[in-house]
Design a protein around this motif. Structure first.
Motif, PDB file in Angstrom:
ATOM      1  N   UNK A  81      26.734  10.559 -21.872  1.00  0.00           N
ATOM      2  CA  UNK A  81      27.888   9.668 -21.860  1.00  0.00           C
ATOM      3  C   UNK A  81      27.884   8.612 -22.933  1.00  0.00           C
ATOM      4  N   UNK A  82      26.829   8.561 -23.719  1.00  0.00           N
ATOM      5  CA  UNK A  82      26.787   7.588 -24.788  1.00  0.00           C
ATOM      6  C   UNK A  82      27.711   7.970 -25.928  1.00  0.00           C
ATOM      7  N   UNK A  83      27.814   7.076 -26.898  1.00  0.00           N
ATOM      8  CA  UNK A  83      28.649   7.333 -28.057  1.00  0.00           C
ATOM      9  C   UNK A  83      29.169   6.037 -28.638  1.00  0.00           C
ATOM     10  N   UNK A  84      30.242   6.157 -29.390  1.00  0.00           N
ATOM     11  CA  UNK A  84      30.853   5.006 -30.043  1.00  0.00           C
ATOM     12  C   UNK A  84      32.013   4.501 -29.192  1.00  0.00           C
ATOM     13  N   UNK A  85      31.980   3.201 -28.902  1.00  0.00           N
ATOM     14  CA  UNK A  85      33.008   2.575 -28.068  1.00  0.00           C
ATOM     15  C   UNK A  85      33.505   1.327 -28.790  1.00  0.00           C
ATOM     16  N   UNK A  86      34.793   1.083 -28.711  1.00  0.00           N
ATOM     17  CA  UNK A  86      35.338  -0.141 -29.306  1.00  0.00           C
ATOM     18  C   UNK A  86      35.092  -1.333 -28.391  1.00  0.00           C
ATOM     19  N   UNK A  87      34.874  -2.465 -29.000  1.00  0.00           N
ATOM     20  CA  UNK A  87      34.705  -3.696 -28.222  1.00  0.00           C
ATOM     21  C   UNK A  87      35.918  -3.899 -27.317  1.00  0.00           C
ATOM     22  N   UNK A  88      35.600  -4.288 -26.097  1.00  0.00           N
ATOM     23  CA  UNK A  88      36.648  -4.455 -25.105  1.00  0.00           C
ATOM     24  C   UNK A  88      36.915  -3.226 -24.283  1.00  0.00           C
ATOM     25  N   UNK A  89      36.390  -2.117 -24.710  1.00  0.00           N
ATOM     26  CA  UNK A  89      36.566  -0.863 -23.989  1.00  0.00           C
ATOM     27  C   UNK A  89      35.566  -0.709 -22.871  1.00  0.00           C
ATOM     28  N   UNK A  90      35.450   0.508 -22.375  1.00  0.00           N
ATOM     29  CA  UNK A  90      34.545   0.769 -21.276  1.00  0.00           C
ATOM     30  C   UNK A  90      33.744   2.042 -21.547  1.00  0.00           C
ATOM     31  N   UNK A  91      32.668   2.176 -20.802  1.00  0.00           N
ATOM     32  CA  UNK A  91      31.840   3.376 -20.916  1.00  0.00           C
ATOM     33  C   UNK A  91      31.313   3.754 -19.546  1.00  0.00           C
ATOM     34  N   UNK A  92      30.954   4.996 -19.431  1.00  0.00           N
ATOM     35  CA  UNK A  92      30.333   5.483 -18.206  1.00  0.00           C
ATOM     36  C   UNK A  92      29.183   6.396 -18.587  1.00  0.00           C
ATOM     37  N   UNK A  93      28.003   5.976 -18.205  1.00  0.00           N
ATOM     38  CA  UNK A  93      26.807   6.766 -18.462  1.00  0.00           C
ATOM     39  C   UNK A  93      26.392   7.496 -17.191  1.00  0.00           C
ATOM     40  N   UNK A  94      25.819   8.662 -17.389  1.00  0.00           N
ATOM     41  CA  UNK A  94      25.298   9.446 -16.274  1.00  0.00           C
ATOM     42  C   UNK A  94      23.830   9.744 -16.497  1.00  0.00           C
ATOM     43  N   UNK A  95      23.110   9.863 -15.411  1.00  0.00           N
ATOM     44  CA  UNK A  95      21.693  10.243 -15.457  1.00  0.00           C
ATOM     45  C   UNK A  95      21.472  11.290 -14.380  1.00  0.00           C
ATOM     46  N   UNK A  96      21.195  12.506 -14.810  1.00  0.00           N
ATOM     47  CA  UNK A  96      20.985  13.594 -13.869  1.00  0.00           C
ATOM     48  C   UNK A  96      19.503  13.904 -13.765  1.00  0.00           C
ATOM     49  N   UNK A  97      19.020  13.941 -12.537  1.00  0.00           N
ATOM     50  CA  UNK A  97      17.602  14.134 -12.282  1.00  0.00           C
ATOM     51  C   UNK A  97      17.317  15.535 -11.774  1.00  0.00           C
ATOM     52  N   UNK A  98      16.145  16.029 -12.124  1.00  0.00           N
ATOM     53  CA  UNK A  98      15.667  17.296 -11.588  1.00  0.00           C
ATOM     54  C   UNK A  98      14.157  17.211 -11.409  1.00  0.00           C
TER      55      UNK A  98
END
Length: 126
Positions: A8-25
């Motif tokens: 879910x990482x990447x380039x985001x503009x200031x003021x925007x939003x992000x959502x990261x995920x972490x999948x476990x196994x």
């Protein structure tokens, strides 16, 4: 073999939003508290947020409190970090971590965590 994989990482503009995920196994996900840390270039790895095994309680770093939400879906073996109103100073590699035994009030202590992911880069442009 335990694996934590962030996405879910990447380039985001200031003021925007992000959502990261972490999948476990390789582990019983519901038995582990989960957390997010981040590391900016040349700086130490800092605590962002942690959540209990059930998802019933969470703690946040002051730097993200009020604009971030950590959550988890134990049926999907996945933890999430939602962040809004992002700032350039949020730029970092974001890591998820898992702790078998954690008092969530100690969630900021890196030594409490048993497993770490490889990280996902988040870059916030101004």
């Amino acid at each position: 073999q335990v694996q934590l994989v962030e996405s879910g990482g990447g380039l985001v503009q200031a003021g925007g939003s992000l959502r990261l995920s972490c999948t476990a196994s390789g582990l019983t996900f519901s038995n582990y508290a989960m957390a997010w840390f981040r590391q900016a270039p040349g700086k130490e790895r800092d605590f962002v947020a942690a959540i209990t095994r059930s998802g019933g309680n969470a703690v946040y770093a002051d730097s993200v409190k009020g604009r971030s939400t950590i959550s988890r879906d134990n049926a999907k073996n996945t933890a999430y970090l939602q962040m809004s109103s992002v700032k350039p100073e949020d730029t970092a590699v974001y890591y998820c971590a898992a702790a078998r035994w954690l008092v969530v009030s100690k969630g900021a202590n890196k030594d409490e965590y048993d497993y770490w992911g490889q990280g996902t880069q988040v870059t916030v442009s101004s």
